[in-house]
Scaffold this active site. Structure first.
Site, PDB file in Angstrom:
ATOM      1  N   HIS A 155       3.115  19.643  28.464  1.00 37.55           N
ATOM      2  CA  HIS A 155       2.432  20.120  29.677  1.00 37.55           C
ATOM      3  C   HIS A 155       1.809  21.507  29.478  1.00 37.55           C
ATOM      4  O   HIS A 155       0.990  21.934  30.282  1.00 37.55           O
ATOM      5  CB  HIS A 155       3.417  20.171  30.849  1.00 37.55           C
ATOM      6  N   ASP A 363      -2.964  28.629  30.381  1.00 41.66           N
ATOM      7  CA  ASP A 363      -2.301  27.620  31.190  1.00 41.66           C
ATOM      8  C   ASP A 363      -2.567  26.250  30.588  1.00 41.66           C
ATOM      9  O   ASP A 363      -3.694  25.980  30.152  1.00 41.66           O
ATOM     10  CB  ASP A 363      -2.878  27.661  32.621  1.00 41.66           C
TER      11      ASP A 363
HETATM   12  C1  GDG Z   1       3.166  23.261  34.115  1.00 41.92           C
HETATM   13  C2  GDG Z   1       2.084  23.923  33.249  1.00 41.92           C
HETATM   14  C3  GDG Z   1       0.453  22.230  34.090  1.00 41.92           C
HETATM   15  C4  GDG Z   1       3.141  26.512  43.565  1.00 41.92           C
HETATM   16  N1  GDG Z   1       3.633  27.338  44.507  1.00 41.92           N
HETATM   17  C5  GDG Z   1       4.066  26.551  45.504  1.00 41.92           C
HETATM   18  C6  GDG Z   1       3.840  25.221  45.158  1.00 41.92           C
HETATM   19  N2  GDG Z   1       3.277  25.233  43.962  1.00 41.92           N
HETATM   20  C7  GDG Z   1       2.852  24.007  43.268  1.00 41.92           C
HETATM   21  C8  GDG Z   1       1.345  23.933  43.164  1.00 41.92           C
HETATM   22  C9  GDG Z   1       1.172  23.013  41.971  1.00 41.92           C
HETATM   23  C10 GDG Z   1       2.400  23.332  41.128  1.00 41.92           C
HETATM   24  O1  GDG Z   1       3.344  23.985  41.962  1.00 41.92           O
HETATM   25  C11 GDG Z   1       2.061  24.302  39.995  1.00 41.92           C
HETATM   26  O2  GDG Z   1       1.367  23.617  39.036  1.00 41.92           O
HETATM   27  P1  GDG Z   1       0.623  24.363  37.853  1.00 41.92           P
HETATM   28  O3  GDG Z   1      -0.149  23.334  37.126  1.00 41.92           O
HETATM   29  O4  GDG Z   1      -0.227  25.427  38.423  1.00 41.92           O
HETATM   30  O5  GDG Z   1       1.696  25.137  36.986  1.00 41.92           O
HETATM   31  P2  GDG Z   1       3.165  25.053  36.296  1.00 41.92           P
HETATM   32  O6  GDG Z   1       4.243  25.037  37.297  1.00 41.92           O
HETATM   33  O7  GDG Z   1       3.181  26.201  35.385  1.00 41.92           O
HETATM   34  O8  GDG Z   1       3.229  23.687  35.481  1.00 41.92           O
HETATM   35  C12 GDG Z   1       0.716  23.716  33.883  1.00 41.92           C
HETATM   36  C13 GDG Z   1       1.600  21.578  34.825  1.00 41.92           C
HETATM   37  O9  GDG Z   1       2.844  21.837  34.179  1.00 41.92           O
HETATM   38  C14 GDG Z   1       1.419  20.067  34.896  1.00 41.92           C
HETATM   39  O10 GDG Z   1       1.266  19.493  33.639  1.00 41.92           O
HETATM   40  O11 GDG Z   1      -0.726  22.083  34.854  1.00 41.92           O
HETATM   41  O12 GDG Z   1      -0.287  24.262  33.047  1.00 41.92           O
HETATM   42  O13 GDG Z   1       2.355  25.306  33.081  1.00 41.92           O
HETATM   43  O14 GDG Z   1       1.256  21.660  42.349  1.00 41.92           O
HETATM   44  O15 GDG Z   1       0.806  23.455  44.353  1.00 41.92           O
HETATM   45  N3  GDG Z   1       4.155  24.189  45.946  1.00 41.92           N
HETATM   46  C15 GDG Z   1       4.716  24.465  47.144  1.00 41.92           C
HETATM   47  N4  GDG Z   1       4.996  25.746  47.539  1.00 41.92           N
HETATM   48  C16 GDG Z   1       4.669  26.810  46.761  1.00 41.92           C
HETATM   49  O16 GDG Z   1       4.916  27.971  47.163  1.00 41.92           O
HETATM   50  N5  GDG Z   1       5.032  23.454  47.970  1.00 41.92           N
END
Ligand code: GDG
Length: 461
Positions: A155, A363
């Site tokens: 990921h 990322d």
């Molecule tokens: C890893 C990789 C890759 C965030 N704050 C809140 C909240 N979130 C949710 C977002 C989004 C998810 O969390 C974060 O997803 P990301 O993709 O930005 O990042 P990582 O957690 O670092 O995930 C990343 C991912 O895996 C998938 O393969 O894209 O690059 O690092 O869905 O909306 N959700 C809620 N409250 C929050 O305060 N409900």
């Protein structure tokens, strides 16, 4: 249809309403095929005597979980996974901490996972392991006689060989990768970095675009970008409750632009640089000062790791500094929220924000960028400002692509977004939405499972 076995460091309870988009997508796949989800339940016990494997069934899905011991949590989870692998894979060698204890713990926990999982597997099961916590799982399963097809999805990014060389365990880690039959990466760049290492430094050879022959193994290596469930996110953003929240966000009726950022408080997400860029925008365009507010939602994460505590302090100081220097009786430039916000509120905030500011320093993909696009009103959409170092940028080229290290570049993109004519916004958004739909969560899952379910390639003589 073959049974699917998913292995991830953390397992989500199928009844948990707060489960994130990706977890829901995995659960849907498990429900459809019938399957098993195996991993850590999030609990920490004092020592081995407290480690009990729990098995629960929800219709066609079996959840098998175990706790970690305090020592494993410290040395494997906080140690090797999050203080060594995470920074290295995000090109942050300055933050990487390598110790003998933590790399041993990484082997130990992966072996323990393999030992517990192997007897639960049936012939024909497709095994899909997720993320950097589980790179050596295939090796552990193979050593226990498992002959099933084994797949792994990374990921997070995969850095160029020179970065990986800094990790004392790089040879072992790379050999562990190629014990899987199928490897999935987020971007072409990650895939290319991986195959470059395998071919230039391990004697591997690409026998076709996506087939790597290495020693005794033939490994399928593909780019399969992660996506979101577009309809469900768009629907959440369109609910009447969301509309109320949007009205509330602009309750004073001022023509004020809301800029939104949503990220776990992680140093890879570039939050201090984002705040400095916003400050730069305030300096460069003083006439516009009160025209915009940056709302940053940054829920806490891995706070026991020092680098995470440091970034928290830095961000608190920066938001205080910007608000003190630029704020006024009727205007707070930065609204910084350091806690988790429910998903439906997030959807409303995205829709009510004219700019989505997604500027990670590095990322794997970044799902927030895709969620922001999905939540917009097609007829009057906001503008996505996206870091070139987010995996999502490989696909989402119609965003305003920026260099997150360059405060002037980001500040100018904010200004351009604020003054972008509606027709241009609509055009860019339509193109972005088409791509977000094309690479959605379902497509990701189907493509990976297709590769995993393909027959093994026999080694040519
Ligand atoms: C890893 C990789 C890759 C965030 N704050 C809140 C909240 N979130 C949710 C977002 C989004 C998810 O969390 C974060 O997803 P990301 O993709 O930005 O990042 P990582 O957690 O670092 O995930 C990343 C991912 O895996 C998938 O393969 O894209 O690059 O690092 O869905 O909306 N959700 C809620 N409250 C929050 O305060 N409900």
């Amino acid at each position: 249809m073959k049974r699917l076995v998913v292995v991830s460091n953390r397992v989500v309870n199928p009844e948990c309403k707060a489960a994130g988009g990706l977890a829901v997508c995995i659960l849907d796949g498990l429900r459809e095929r019938g399957g098993l989800w195996f991993g850590w339940n999030g609990e920490i016990v004092a020592d081995e005597s407290g480690v009990a494997v729990a098995c629960t069934r929800y219709d066609k899905v079996t959840i098998v979980t175990m706790p970690l011991t305090e020592r494993d949590y410290q040395e494997y989870y906080l140690g090797f996974c999050n203080a060594a692998l995470w920074p290295v894979l995000h090109y942050r060698l300055d933050l990487a901490r390598f110790t003998q204890e933590s790399s041993e713990a990484y082997r130990r926990v992966n072996n323990h996972f393999a030992e517990t999982l192997a007897p639960l597997l049936m012939t024909g099961d497709l095994v899909w392991a997720h993320d950097y916590h589980l790179i050596p799982l295939a090796e552990g399963l193979r050593a226990r006689g498992v002959r099933n097809r084994l797949g792994f999805f990374l990921h997070v990014p995969f850095p160029p060989p020179d970065v990986l060389f800094a990790m004392p365990e790089h040879e072992w880690i790379m050999n562990a990768f190629v014990q899987y039959d199928v490897l999935g990466f987020q971007t072409k760049l990650d895939q290319a970095n991986f195959t470059r290492f395998a071919c230039e430094h391990m004697g591997g050879e690409m026998v076709s675009d996506e087939l790597l022959r290495i020693g005794e193994n033939v490994v399928s290596v593909s780019t399969i970008p992660v996506g979101i469930n577009v309809e469900s996110f768009a629907a959440a953003a369109r609910r009447p409750e969301a509309e109320e929240r949007i009205q509330w966000l602009h309750r004073r009726g001022e023509p004020r632009v809301n800029i939104i950022g949503v990220d776990r408080l992680d140093y890879t997400k570039g939050l201090p640089d984002r705040f400095r860029s916003f400050k730069r925008w305030l300096e460069l365009y003083p006439r516009n000062c009160k025209a915009a507010t940056l709302m940053q939602i940054a829920p806490p994460t891995r706070e026991e790791v020092k680098a995470y505590a440091d970034i928290r302090h830095e961000l608190e100081a920066l938001s205080g500094e910007i608000n003190g220097q630029f704020g006024d009786f009727d205007w707070t430039p930065v609204r910084y929220i350091h806690r988790n916000v429910p998903r439906d509120i997030l959807a409303a905030l995205y829709r009510g924000s004219q700019i989505g500011l997604v500027t990670p320093l590095r990322d794997g993909m970044n799902l927030v960028a895709k969620e922001y696009v999905a939540a917009q009103d097609d007829d009057n959409p906001g503008v996505l400002v996206l870091s070139r170092f987010a995996g999502a940028a490989e696909d989402l080229q119609e965003a305003l692509i920026v260099n997150p290290y360059d405060a002037d570049d980001v500040a100018q993109a904010i200004q351009r977004a604020i003054s972008m004519p509606r027709e241009e916004r609509i055009e860019r958004h339509a193109a972005l939405l088409a791509r977000v739909r094309e690479h959605d969560a379902r497509n990701w899952m189907c493509k990976f499972l297709q590769a995993l379910d393909a027959p093994s390639i026999p080694l040519a003589a």
